[in-house]
Write a protein that holds these residues in place. Structure first.
Motif, PDB file in Angstrom:
ATOM      1  N   UNK A   6      37.298  51.499   8.156  1.00 25.15           N
ATOM      2  CA  UNK A   6      36.167  50.768   7.569  1.00 25.15           C
ATOM      3  C   UNK A   6      36.501  49.319   7.223  1.00 25.15           C
ATOM      4  N   UNK A   7      37.792  48.981   7.199  1.00 26.97           N
ATOM      5  CA  UNK A   7      38.194  47.637   6.770  1.00 26.97           C
ATOM      6  C   UNK A   7      39.115  46.963   7.792  1.00 26.97           C
ATOM      7  N   UNK A   8      38.754  47.074   9.060  1.00 26.97           N
ATOM      8  CA  UNK A   8      39.465  46.324  10.094  1.00 26.97           C
ATOM      9  C   UNK A   8      40.390  47.128  10.973  1.00 26.97           C
ATOM     10  N   UNK A   9      40.492  48.438  10.732  1.00 28.13           N
ATOM     11  CA  UNK A   9      41.453  49.246  11.464  1.00 28.13           C
ATOM     12  C   UNK A   9      40.943  49.894  12.725  1.00 28.13           C
ATOM     13  N   UNK A  10      39.718  49.612  13.104  1.00 30.52           N
ATOM     14  CA  UNK A  10      39.141  50.264  14.271  1.00 30.52           C
ATOM     15  C   UNK A  10      39.747  49.771  15.581  1.00 30.52           C
ATOM     16  N   UNK A  11      39.443  50.492  16.641  1.00 33.32           N
ATOM     17  CA  UNK A  11      39.951  50.161  17.967  1.00 33.32           C
ATOM     18  C   UNK A  11      38.789  50.034  18.933  1.00 33.32           C
ATOM     19  N   UNK A  12      38.911  49.136  19.895  1.00 34.91           N
ATOM     20  CA  UNK A  12      37.913  49.035  20.957  1.00 34.91           C
ATOM     21  C   UNK A  12      38.630  48.796  22.272  1.00 34.91           C
ATOM     22  N   UNK A  13      38.080  49.333  23.342  1.00 33.90           N
ATOM     23  CA  UNK A  13      38.724  49.261  24.657  1.00 33.90           C
ATOM     24  C   UNK A  13      38.399  47.953  25.354  1.00 33.90           C
ATOM     25  N   UNK A  14      38.717  46.832  24.712  1.00 40.97           N
ATOM     26  CA  UNK A  14      38.437  45.521  25.289  1.00 40.97           C
ATOM     27  C   UNK A  14      39.666  44.903  25.949  1.00 40.97           C
ATOM     28  N   UNK A  15      40.786  45.643  25.938  1.00 32.44           N
ATOM     29  CA  UNK A  15      42.004  45.136  26.546  1.00 32.44           C
ATOM     30  C   UNK A  15      42.750  44.130  25.688  1.00 32.44           C
ATOM     31  N   UNK A  16      42.194  43.794  24.517  1.00 32.23           N
ATOM     32  CA  UNK A  16      42.835  42.830  23.620  1.00 32.23           C
ATOM     33  C   UNK A  16      43.096  43.414  22.226  1.00 32.23           C
ATOM     34  N   UNK A  56      44.883  46.517  20.111  1.00 33.43           N
ATOM     35  CA  UNK A  56      45.826  47.629  20.131  1.00 33.43           C
ATOM     36  C   UNK A  56      45.374  48.735  19.186  1.00 33.43           C
ATOM     37  N   UNK A  57      45.764  49.980  19.447  1.00 35.98           N
ATOM     38  CA  UNK A  57      45.449  51.052  18.501  1.00 35.98           C
ATOM     39  C   UNK A  57      45.993  50.720  17.108  1.00 35.98           C
ATOM     40  N   UNK A  58      45.278  51.120  16.090  1.00 38.64           N
ATOM     41  CA  UNK A  58      45.738  50.905  14.729  1.00 38.64           C
ATOM     42  C   UNK A  58      47.095  51.550  14.505  1.00 38.64           C
ATOM     43  N   UNK A  59      47.860  50.984  13.580  1.00 38.59           N
ATOM     44  CA  UNK A  59      49.200  51.512  13.285  1.00 38.59           C
ATOM     45  C   UNK A  59      49.270  52.021  11.854  1.00 38.59           C
ATOM     46  N   UNK A 103      45.087  57.826  19.390  1.00 37.42           N
ATOM     47  CA  UNK A 103      45.951  58.118  18.260  1.00 37.42           C
ATOM     48  C   UNK A 103      46.598  56.832  17.754  1.00 37.42           C
ATOM     49  N   UNK A 104      46.869  56.757  16.470  1.00 38.61           N
ATOM     50  CA  UNK A 104      47.501  55.550  15.945  1.00 38.61           C
ATOM     51  C   UNK A 104      48.966  55.462  16.347  1.00 38.61           C
ATOM     52  N   UNK A 105      49.463  54.242  16.405  1.00 39.75           N
ATOM     53  CA  UNK A 105      50.898  54.010  16.494  1.00 39.75           C
ATOM     54  C   UNK A 105      51.501  54.380  15.137  1.00 39.75           C
ATOM     55  N   UNK A 106      52.692  54.970  15.140  1.00 41.84           N
ATOM     56  CA  UNK A 106      53.377  55.284  13.881  1.00 41.84           C
ATOM     57  C   UNK A 106      54.590  54.381  13.742  1.00 41.84           C
ATOM     58  N   UNK A 115      44.190  49.243  26.282  1.00 43.83           N
ATOM     59  CA  UNK A 115      43.068  49.930  26.902  1.00 43.83           C
ATOM     60  C   UNK A 115      43.055  51.425  26.597  1.00 43.83           C
ATOM     61  N   UNK A 116      44.052  51.856  25.811  1.00 45.60           N
ATOM     62  CA  UNK A 116      44.072  53.249  25.401  1.00 45.60           C
ATOM     63  C   UNK A 116      44.757  54.166  26.387  1.00 45.60           C
TER      64      UNK A 116
END
Length: 296
Positions: A167-177, A179-182, A220-223, A295-296
């Motif tokens: 909800x505060x900036x951690x989302x992901x989108x497949x725009x190629x720019x 990265x998955x949230x960590x 899935x998020x990066x850990x 890109x996931x």
């Protein structure tokens, strides 16, 4: 003996004193309850309270990815018997938080940074006040960017913190720019190393975060962690290796030993200062592989 129609019972002086003492004690006890009650309620809801499930995050601006590592592990952290050799091509990048303030992104880009991770949130009470400048600024100069959450597993559940992060900036989108949230999970800056959780409970907490993030974002998020913390607090659990990329922190000349199940690291935080603002990182592969991750 009767005076004016009222019976008077004469007791001994000692018994009178006893009754007075009891009444005085009762009065003091009641007074103590009245005085203590507001303080007790305040302690339960205070930001500095350490009761499990309450928010005791008091210096989130000092909690960044790796802020606890050097103090616990020094500059050659996580050494072990198995040394993992990085892939031939490493892509340089950085991670920043509110501690860096406004970042000169064009300078970092000119110096070779190709990606950046930006702290978005901590617990369910903190958002980075410089997030927009850092997250959008890195994107605008051409970097592939992502955001991270500083975990505090003793303040709320994993799914709850994942929701707050998204909800505060951690989302992901497949725009190629993007990265998955960590998930930044490391030594507790406020107390017990493993946040008072058993190894099994910690594994459950991380799964709750990762599964909620995946359910909502499709990846899935990066850990992010260190080998030593992971071994201590999860029992070197291997249950994330098939889903979450691992970001190892080790301030040395090699990534060192990785958690069970991982044959290579995706990111390596190798220094807490250097060419770029914030921490110094390498993606384990060339730019095309980093783009593939975005890109996931």
């Amino acid at each position: 003996m009767s005076h004016g129609g009222h019976s008077v019972v004469h007791g001994t002086p000692g018994s009178a004193r006893t009754r007075l003492a009891l009444l005085a004690g009762l009065f003091l006890a009641l007074l103590g309850l009245v005085v203590a009650a507001p303080g007790s309620a305040s302690a339960a809801t205070s930001p500095t309270a350490t009761t499990p499930g309450t928010n005791h995050v008091t210096h989130p601006e000092l909690d960044w990815m790796g802020s606890t590592v050097r103090a616990h592990e020094g500059s050659s952290a996580g050494s072990g018997s198995t040394v993992v050799t990085p892939l031939a091509t490493q892509t340089p990048g950085m991670d920043v938080s509110g501690y860096q303030g406004n970042v000169a992104w064009s300078t970092a880009w000119a110096n070779g940074a190709k990606f950046a991770y930006v702290k978005a949130t901590e617990s369910t009470s903190y958002t980075n006040p410089y997030f927009a400048q850092q997250y959008n600024g890195s994107y605008n100069v051409g970097m592939i960017r992502g955001s991270y959450h500083f975990a505090t597993p003793d303040t709320s559940g994993g799914a709850t913190q994942a929701d707050y992060f998204i909800a505060h900036g951690g989302g992901w989108s497949a725009d190629g720019k993007t990265l998955p949230g960590a998930l930044d999970i490391e030594y507790n800056p406020y107390g017990a190393t493993c946040y008072g959780l058993s190894q099994a409970s910690m594994v459950s907490w991380i799964h709750a975060f990762a599964n909620e993030y995946h359910a909502r974002e499709g990846v899935y998020p990066v850990i992010y962690s260190t080998y030593d913390w992971w071994s201590t607090c999860t029992g070197n659990n291997s249950g994330f290796a098939t889903t979450s990329p691992f970001w190892i922190a080790r301030y040395s000349t090699s990534p060192g030993t990785l958690p069970a199940g991982y044959s290579y690291q995706t990111f390596w935080q190798f220094a807490d200062s250097g060419t770029f603002p914030g921490d110094q990182d390498r993606f384990n592969g060339d730019l095309s592989r980093l783009q593939a991750l975005a890109l996931g």
